[in-house]
Each structure stands twice: as C-alpha cells, then as structure tokens.
Design a protein around this motif. Structure first.
Motif, PDB file in Angstrom:
ATOM      1  N   LEU A   1      45.608  32.161  25.030  1.00 16.79           N
ATOM      2  CA  LEU A   1      46.242  33.400  25.461  1.00 16.79           C
ATOM      3  C   LEU A   1      45.305  34.203  26.359  1.00 16.79           C
ATOM      4  O   LEU A   1      45.691  34.674  27.437  1.00 16.79           O
ATOM      5  N   LEU A   2      44.047  34.331  25.950  1.00 23.29           N
ATOM      6  CA  LEU A   2      43.104  35.118  26.735  1.00 23.29           C
ATOM      7  C   LEU A   2      42.784  34.468  28.078  1.00 23.29           C
ATOM      8  O   LEU A   2      42.507  35.165  29.060  1.00 23.29           O
ATOM      9  N   THR A   3      42.820  33.150  28.138  1.00 22.99           N
ATOM     10  CA  THR A   3      42.463  32.439  29.368  1.00 22.99           C
ATOM     11  C   THR A   3      43.302  32.879  30.558  1.00 22.99           C
ATOM     12  O   THR A   3      42.805  32.935  31.690  1.00 22.99           O
ATOM     13  N   GLY A   4      44.550  33.228  30.324  1.00 20.90           N
ATOM     14  CA  GLY A   4      45.426  33.588  31.436  1.00 20.90           C
ATOM     15  C   GLY A   4      45.429  35.051  31.797  1.00 20.90           C
ATOM     16  O   GLY A   4      46.233  35.470  32.648  1.00 20.90           O
ATOM     17  N   LEU A   5      44.528  35.852  31.230  1.00 20.16           N
ATOM     18  CA  LEU A   5      44.609  37.302  31.405  1.00 20.16           C
ATOM     19  C   LEU A   5      43.592  37.897  32.375  1.00 20.16           C
ATOM     20  O   LEU A   5      43.744  39.042  32.785  1.00 20.16           O
ATOM     21  N   PHE A   6      42.562  37.142  32.756  1.00 19.60           N
ATOM     22  CA  PHE A   6      41.444  37.725  33.506  1.00 19.60           C
ATOM     23  C   PHE A   6      41.338  37.144  34.912  1.00 19.60           C
ATOM     24  O   PHE A   6      41.407  35.918  35.092  1.00 19.60           O
ATOM     25  N   TYR A   7      41.106  38.040  35.895  1.00 20.63           N
ATOM     26  CA  TYR A   7      41.056  37.645  37.302  1.00 20.63           C
ATOM     27  C   TYR A   7      39.931  38.391  38.009  1.00 20.63           C
ATOM     28  O   TYR A   7      39.825  39.616  37.887  1.00 20.63           O
ATOM     29  N   ASN A   8      39.110  37.653  38.725  1.00 21.25           N
ATOM     30  CA  ASN A   8      38.046  38.248  39.535  1.00 21.25           C
ATOM     31  C   ASN A   8      38.657  38.727  40.847  1.00 21.25           C
ATOM     32  O   ASN A   8      39.158  37.922  41.640  1.00 21.25           O
ATOM     33  N   ASN A   9      38.607  40.031  41.104  1.00 26.63           N
ATOM     34  CA  ASN A   9      39.259  40.587  42.290  1.00 26.63           C
ATOM     35  C   ASN A   9      38.573  40.223  43.599  1.00 26.63           C
ATOM     36  O   ASN A   9      39.113  40.509  44.671  1.00 26.63           O
ATOM     37  N   ASN A  10      37.406  39.626  43.539  1.00 27.28           N
ATOM     38  CA  ASN A  10      36.628  39.367  44.754  1.00 27.28           C
ATOM     39  C   ASN A  10      36.823  37.970  45.316  1.00 27.28           C
ATOM     40  O   ASN A  10      36.194  37.629  46.325  1.00 27.28           O
ATOM     41  N   ILE A  11      37.663  37.143  44.708  1.00 25.57           N
ATOM     42  CA  ILE A  11      37.789  35.760  45.170  1.00 25.57           C
ATOM     43  C   ILE A  11      39.229  35.428  45.528  1.00 25.57           C
ATOM     44  O   ILE A  11      40.175  35.969  44.963  1.00 25.57           O
ATOM     45  N   TYR A  12      39.371  34.528  46.505  1.00 24.79           N
ATOM     46  CA  TYR A  12      40.656  33.958  46.889  1.00 24.79           C
ATOM     47  C   TYR A  12      41.716  35.042  47.121  1.00 24.79           C
ATOM     48  O   TYR A  12      41.417  36.125  47.588  1.00 24.79           O
ATOM     49  N   ASP A  13      42.953  34.709  46.784  1.00 28.60           N
ATOM     50  CA  ASP A  13      44.040  35.663  46.980  1.00 28.60           C
ATOM     51  C   ASP A  13      44.069  36.730  45.884  1.00 28.60           C
ATOM     52  O   ASP A  13      44.907  37.643  45.933  1.00 28.60           O
ATOM     53  N   ASN A  14      43.151  36.631  44.924  1.00 29.17           N
ATOM     54  CA  ASN A  14      43.031  37.678  43.896  1.00 29.17           C
ATOM     55  C   ASN A  14      42.738  39.042  44.521  1.00 29.17           C
ATOM     56  O   ASN A  14      42.994  40.074  43.900  1.00 29.17           O
ATOM     57  N   LYS A  15      42.210  39.050  45.734  1.00 28.11           N
ATOM     58  CA  LYS A  15      41.888  40.315  46.399  1.00 28.11           C
ATOM     59  C   LYS A  15      43.133  41.188  46.548  1.00 28.11           C
ATOM     60  O   LYS A  15      43.029  42.415  46.608  1.00 28.11           O
ATOM     61  N   LYS A  16      44.307  40.555  46.606  1.00 33.36           N
ATOM     62  CA  LYS A  16      45.549  41.318  46.757  1.00 33.36           C
ATOM     63  C   LYS A  16      45.908  42.083  45.483  1.00 33.36           C
ATOM     64  O   LYS A  16      46.778  42.951  45.515  1.00 33.36           O
ATOM     65  N   LEU A  17      45.253  41.752  44.388  1.00 30.31           N
ATOM     66  CA  LEU A  17      45.496  42.506  43.159  1.00 30.31           C
ATOM     67  C   LEU A  17      45.120  43.967  43.332  1.00 30.31           C
ATOM     68  O   LEU A  17      45.698  44.853  42.683  1.00 30.31           O
ATOM     69  N   MET A  18      44.145  44.235  44.196  1.00 31.08           N
ATOM     70  CA  MET A  18      43.746  45.621  44.437  1.00 31.08           C
ATOM     71  C   MET A  18      44.851  46.385  45.159  1.00 31.08           C
ATOM     72  O   MET A  18      45.022  47.588  44.968  1.00 31.08           O
ATOM     73  N   LYS A  19      45.651  45.683  45.989  1.00 28.75           N
ATOM     74  CA  LYS A  19      46.797  46.323  46.635  1.00 28.75           C
ATOM     75  C   LYS A  19      47.900  46.583  45.612  1.00 28.75           C
ATOM     76  O   LYS A  19      48.549  47.637  45.650  1.00 28.75           O
ATOM     77  N   TRP A  20      48.101  45.623  44.709  1.00 27.06           N
ATOM     78  CA  TRP A  20      49.085  45.842  43.643  1.00 27.06           C
ATOM     79  C   TRP A  20      48.682  47.033  42.789  1.00 27.06           C
ATOM     80  O   TRP A  20      49.514  47.782  42.311  1.00 27.06           O
ATOM     81  N   ALA A  21      47.383  47.196  42.595  1.00 26.48           N
ATOM     82  CA  ALA A  21      46.900  48.328  41.799  1.00 26.48           C
ATOM     83  C   ALA A  21      47.234  49.658  42.460  1.00 26.48           C
ATOM     84  O   ALA A  21      47.401  50.672  41.787  1.00 26.48           O
ATOM     85  N   GLU A  22      47.345  49.642  43.789  1.00 26.21           N
ATOM     86  CA  GLU A  22      47.664  50.857  44.532  1.00 26.21           C
ATOM     87  C   GLU A  22      49.167  51.018  44.733  1.00 26.21           C
ATOM     88  O   GLU A  22      49.609  51.919  45.449  1.00 26.21           O
ATOM     89  N   GLY A  23      49.958  50.128  44.155  1.00 28.48           N
ATOM     90  CA  GLY A  23      51.412  50.239  44.269  1.00 28.48           C
ATOM     91  C   GLY A  23      52.012  49.451  45.407  1.00 28.48           C
ATOM     92  O   GLY A  23      53.220  49.490  45.637  1.00 28.48           O
ATOM     93  N   GLU A  24      51.170  48.712  46.143  1.00 29.78           N
ATOM     94  CA  GLU A  24      51.661  47.896  47.254  1.00 29.78           C
ATOM     95  C   GLU A  24      51.830  46.450  46.782  1.00 29.78           C
ATOM     96  O   GLU A  24      50.850  45.755  46.523  1.00 29.78           O
ATOM     97  N   GLN A  25      53.080  46.011  46.674  1.00 33.71           N
ATOM     98  CA  GLN A  25      53.338  44.671  46.137  1.00 33.71           C
ATOM     99  C   GLN A  25      53.197  43.637  47.246  1.00 33.71           C
ATOM    100  O   GLN A  25      54.180  43.097  47.767  1.00 33.71           O
TER     101      GLN A  25
END
Length: 594
Positions: free
Chosen positions: A307-331
């Motif tokens: 369960l925990l394995t699927g919960l964590f993402y490094n925002n600095n790699i690959y397309d994970n960087k877009k998570l910071m846009k999702w955090a700002e409300g931009e999907q």
C-alpha cells in the motif's frame, strides 16, 4: 563580596561581550547607526544573555512565558550562539499556544523562532535561515527587515550569546509531509498512526559533545537527540525540509478499502514446493518454506508495504514535476508518474487518481488527500501482471523428451509477413527427441498472489525469421497446460491441476452452445496469444523462494500430421481477473504488457 571564582566568571562574561560587540561593530558599522541608536538599544544588553534581555523587556513577557513552559530558557542562557526573533505581546494568540502540549509548543512555536549562529540585520539581507526545528525561513530587507514576511520591530538587540530581534507577529509554522500526518485537518489517522508508529528518538552525534571511551564505546557528555522515522529512508524523505515530494494520502475509508483488498492477495502460509518439477521424475525433490515469525506477520507487513509503495513520488524526476502544477490547481496532462520504488502509473490512471484528491501544500512538497477511495487500479502495484519470459533460463525448470534453445528476433530479422511482436526479442524453441515424441516444459510461476488470474501463452510460428518457408508448411501446436500449486493449507496435491477454458460454439443447426476445452491450438500465421483459462491460487508466493509451476505438454496423436511437435513459445502471463474483465469492457485501455 565577589570571590575570585565569581570574579573569573565576570571577567569571562566581559571578554565574551567585548568580542561579540567588536564583531558586530566591524561587520555592520555603517548600517548599525542607520538602523537604531546604539546608546539606547545596545547599552545594557551586550553583557546580558538573550534570555536576560527577553525577560527584561515587558513587551516580550508572553514570549518569555512560552519559552519557559517549553523548557528552552536554559538554552537562551547558555554560551551557544543564537539568534531569536521574538514576537511582541498581543501580536499572536498567546492563550491558544499556552494550551498546547509542550511537544507541540516546542516544535511549532519556540524552535520556529530560534536559529543557531548570528544573523544581524545589517545592510542588504536575503538569508534562508534554518531554524531549530529545521524549517527554512527567509530573513530579508535593506534598511527595514522582515522575517518570513513578518516585520521586524526592533532589530539587533546585541546579547552575550547572540542577537535578539523583536517582530510584529508569530512566525508561521509550516508542517512538512511527515508532520502533517495527523488527524487535525483530515480523517487520515489510519495511515498516520501506522507511519508514526515507526517514530524513534535518535542520537545526533554531530550536535552531541563526545566524552570518554568506556568499554570500547564512545560516550557523550551532552547528548542531543532528534526525532527520526524509520520508514522515511525506505519510501521517501518526507521528514526533510530540503526535499520535494508528493504523497497520496488515503483517508481512513480509502485506507480500509485498500488494505482489505491487498490482504486477500497476500495470504501467506507455510508450504512445500517442488525444486525441479517434472512428470518424468518418480520422486521429485520437495522443499519446505516455513515463515518466521508467522504467516500472519508476513501478510500484515507485506500488505502495508504494498500500500505504501504506491503513495510516494519525487517531484524532481521525470513527469512527476507536473505534480507541482497539480498542487497549484492546474491539472496538467501527465504522461506517467513514477513512485519512489519506480513503479509506473500511466497517464489516464495517474490523472484519475489525482482528480479524486485534495492537494495541500507543505513545507517540503504536497499531500494529495483522497476521498473515500484511492482510485488506483489494483493491477498497477498491489496485484500486478505476472510475466514469465519463456527464454529466460531462471524461468525454465525442466524440459522432457526434447531439447531447448533460444532464438532471437529483431526488427531487422522478423519476417514482415508475420504480424505480432516477440516480447524482449527472444523466444524458446523445444524440439522433440524423436519424430514420435511429445515435449514437456515446466516453468516457475514466481510471485503469484492469492488471487484469480487468466492465463495466456504467446506462441511463435516457425517462419518468424524466414519468409521463404511456405505458409502451408507452418503448422500449429496443440498443447495441454497444467498448474502445480498448493492447497490452502500449504500441502501439495498428488497431481497438478489441468487448466480448462469454457468457450462458445455453434452446432450444425446454428444454436449457440458452450463447451469446456483442455487442448489449445495457436494460429500459426502470426505471433499468437492464446487464452488458456482461469486459475485461482489459494496462497501467496510473492517474495518466497518456492513457487507454483506451469507445465506445458505437447499433445500430438501418433501419426498426426496436422500439428507441429516443435514448440516455440515467447512467454506466458497471468492477468489478474479484474484486469482481464476491465480490458474486455475498455478495449482502448492501455496497459503495460512488458
């Protein structure tokens, strides 16, 4: 009367005060006079500790009371060099803070206003300050100054052990992701309780004062301990202020739903298995797996890990960087998300998961708090496809009545008249020992969970790399498939289970009927994927040394020229039943078939 001993203390204090004053004066002489009147602000404070200067200022009585309650008065009296930003009375909710626990008051208020080292307000300042609680706050200005956006009222109250600044308000405490795992804002205490159950106090050797070595072990005269979470290095450093992570945080309801599903897939028991499965061996070697400390411990531990394995993402790699846009409300459209354990969740699945969350910004990333479900397909991480490449030597257990070899296929060598793709550019070829032999292949099925799968096999035609073989000479295989698996109590049955498939057909009169088949043929005009049928494993083999086995038996009758006795197999794969059903309902759904 002042004794010699006390006189020494006074002299030491005066030396410290003189050195500090000279240091501050030399580094900030010009701006010092501009910012405040040295005669009124410094005189009478440079020979006092920060604590003495705080308690001497009636406008800091509330701050002083909170510092004393939290047990930090002694630190502000000590010889350690510190800088304190002290909020003035009535610029914050004093009563609410006094009602907090000492632990919360200490970490979220007192430590949030104190930093080690000297940070005077002089000239142009733009410093990211690491506070005692390791939060990074911006101290900036040029003439007038702010600390994390709060105006400095009186800067540079020079003290014997550092600098005191008074400010017009409380500095905001910004929780990191680990600190935010609580039930204050969202109903997430299920995951919070689990992760915080791994909190420990750890000796910080860099901040502790070494003492003598006793019995071969270094002792410490002054031991400094830090809060530490054992799980963070394993999944993600959500406790570090210099990190940038996203964490999908399941609500209590989502946590319970996920755990109930996962635990069904990880039903561990003590079990026996065949080291080298073969129908030709009269007494095959049998091994035993005994779980320690017990199967239920394994089930609980592995289920939580999955369960925990699927919960964590490094925002600095690959397309994970877009998570910071999702955090700002931009999907922003996402190609894929990669967990810290490098499991990949592709576009629509990733977006579907995020759409059902509430993003909450934290000091070191973002929490995406779910609603009543994680909206994460189980086959993506918890119950994945089991893929068995036939040509890999560690997958093949035994071959009977034949000889195996591996063939390679590349884009340049594949016959363009043969549609389909060979996985990982290789397949196994098993040729019979005689013209009358039927070959047998036994494969390990490592990692199978206690769930229902649909078993598929991929067959390769004889002309895959030779376009000059006439198509009429290419014949199909006819095979039977068996699974050697344990009973629910871990014991081994005498014989493996023959896989059957129920299929529809029409009789001579055009009536639709069903029949059960246990012999399977492939289409020799292409790289053909054949469905063998469903199989349910009552126990879980994930992470175990032993495994069930897959037996493929060529079934060509004596004298039959319709089928090929040489078997060419690319791979087998077990699709979780819910994925197989989902693909039938959503034919456009893209899934990684390796």
């Amino acid at each position: 009367m002042i004794t010699n001993k006390n006189m020494k203390k006074v002299n030491i204090r005066l030396v410290f005060a003189s050195l500090l004053f000279v240091s501050l004066f030399l580094t900030a002489c010009k701006d010092w006079d501009e910012h405040y009147d040295a005669e009124t602000a410094v005189e009478g404070s440079a020979t006092a500790t920060i604590w003495e200067n705080i308690t001497a200022n009636s406008n800091l009585s509330q701050f002083a009371a909170l510092v004393q309650k939290a047990g930090y008065a002694d630190l502000l009296k000590s010889t350690q060099t510190l800088t304190v930003w002290a909020p003035l009375n009535d610029t914050f909710d004093y009563e609410a803070l006094m009602a907090e626990s000492n632990e919360t008051l200490r970490k979220e208020f007192v430590q949030n206003h104190i930093a080690r080292n000297n940070y005077p307000a002089s000239g142009r300042v733009a410093n990211s300050i690491s506070m005692l609680n390791l939060k990074h706050l911006l101290f900036e200005g040029n003439g007038s100054y702010t600390m994390d956006g709060i105006a400095v009222a009186q800067p540079n109250v020079a003290s014997l052990n550092g600098v005191l600044h008074t400010i017009n308000g409380k500095l905001q405490f910004r929780s990191n992701i680990l600190e935010s795992l609580n039930n204050k804002e969202f109903p997430i205490d299920s995951i919070s309780d689990f992760i915080h159950s791994y909190d420990v106090l750890r000796l910080d050797e860099s901040k502790s004062t070494p003492g003598p070595v006793v019995d071969g072990h270094l002792t410490y005269l002054d031991s400094v301990f830090e809060d530490y979470n054992i799980l963070c290095p394993y999944y993600a450093y959500i406790n570090r202020e210099d990190s940038n992570y996203s964490m999908v945080v399941p609500s209590n309801e989502a946590w319970t739903k996920a755990m109930n599903y996962i635990k069904k897939c990880y039903n561990y028991v003590d079990f026996s298995y065949f080291d080298k499965p073969s129908s030709k061996t009269t007494n095959p070697t049998q091994e035993r797996v005994t779980l320690s400390p017990n199967p239920e411990y394994w089930r609980d531990s592995v289920s939580h890990d999955k369960l925990l394995t699927g919960l964590f993402y490094n925002n600095n790699i690959y397309d994970n960087k877009k998570l910071m846009k999702w955090a700002e409300g931009e999907q922003a459209p996402i190609d894929s998300l990669t967990t810290t354990w490098y499991d990949i969740i592709y576009n629509k699945d990733a977006e579907e998961m995020l759409k059902h969350t509430t993003p909450v910004k934290k000091s070191n990333g973002t929490m995406f708090v779910t609603g009543d479900s994680l909206h994460l397909h189980p086959w993506l991480i918890w119950n994945p496809i089991i893929n068995v490449e036939a040509e890999y030597g560690n997958n093949l257990a035994t071959v009977e009545n034949g000889t195996e070899r591996t063939e390679r296929v590349t884009a340049g060598t594949q016959n363009p008249l043969v549609p389909g793709t060979v996985s990982r550019q290789g397949y196994i070829v098993v040729s019979p020992n005689t013209n009358m032999s039927n070959v047998e292949l036994n494969f390990y099925l490592r990692g199978a969970r206690s769930t229902t799968y649909v078993l598929y096999g991929v067959f390769v035609p004889a002309n895959i790399t030779n376009r000059f073989i006439p198509q009429e000479d290419i014949k199909p295989n006819q095979v039977q498939v068996q699974i050697g698996m344990n009973r629910a109590n871990g014991s081994l049955p005498a014989n493996p289970t023959t896989i059957t498939r129920t299929e529809k057909y029409y009789d001579d009169e055009g009536n639709e009927k069903t029949r059960t088949v246990n012999l399977f043929t492939n289409d020799p005009t292409k790289v053909d994927t054949v469905c063998f049928g469903e199989i349910t494993f009552p126990i879980c083999y994930y992470g175990m040394t032993g495994s069930p086995f897959l037996r493929v038996l060529s079934r060509v009758p004596v004298g039959n020229a319709e089928f090929d006795r040489t078997v060419r197999i690319d791979r087998f794969f077990l699709l979780p039943k819910e994925l197989d059903d989902y693909l039938k309902e959503h034919p456009d759904y893209k899934v990684n078939f390796f």
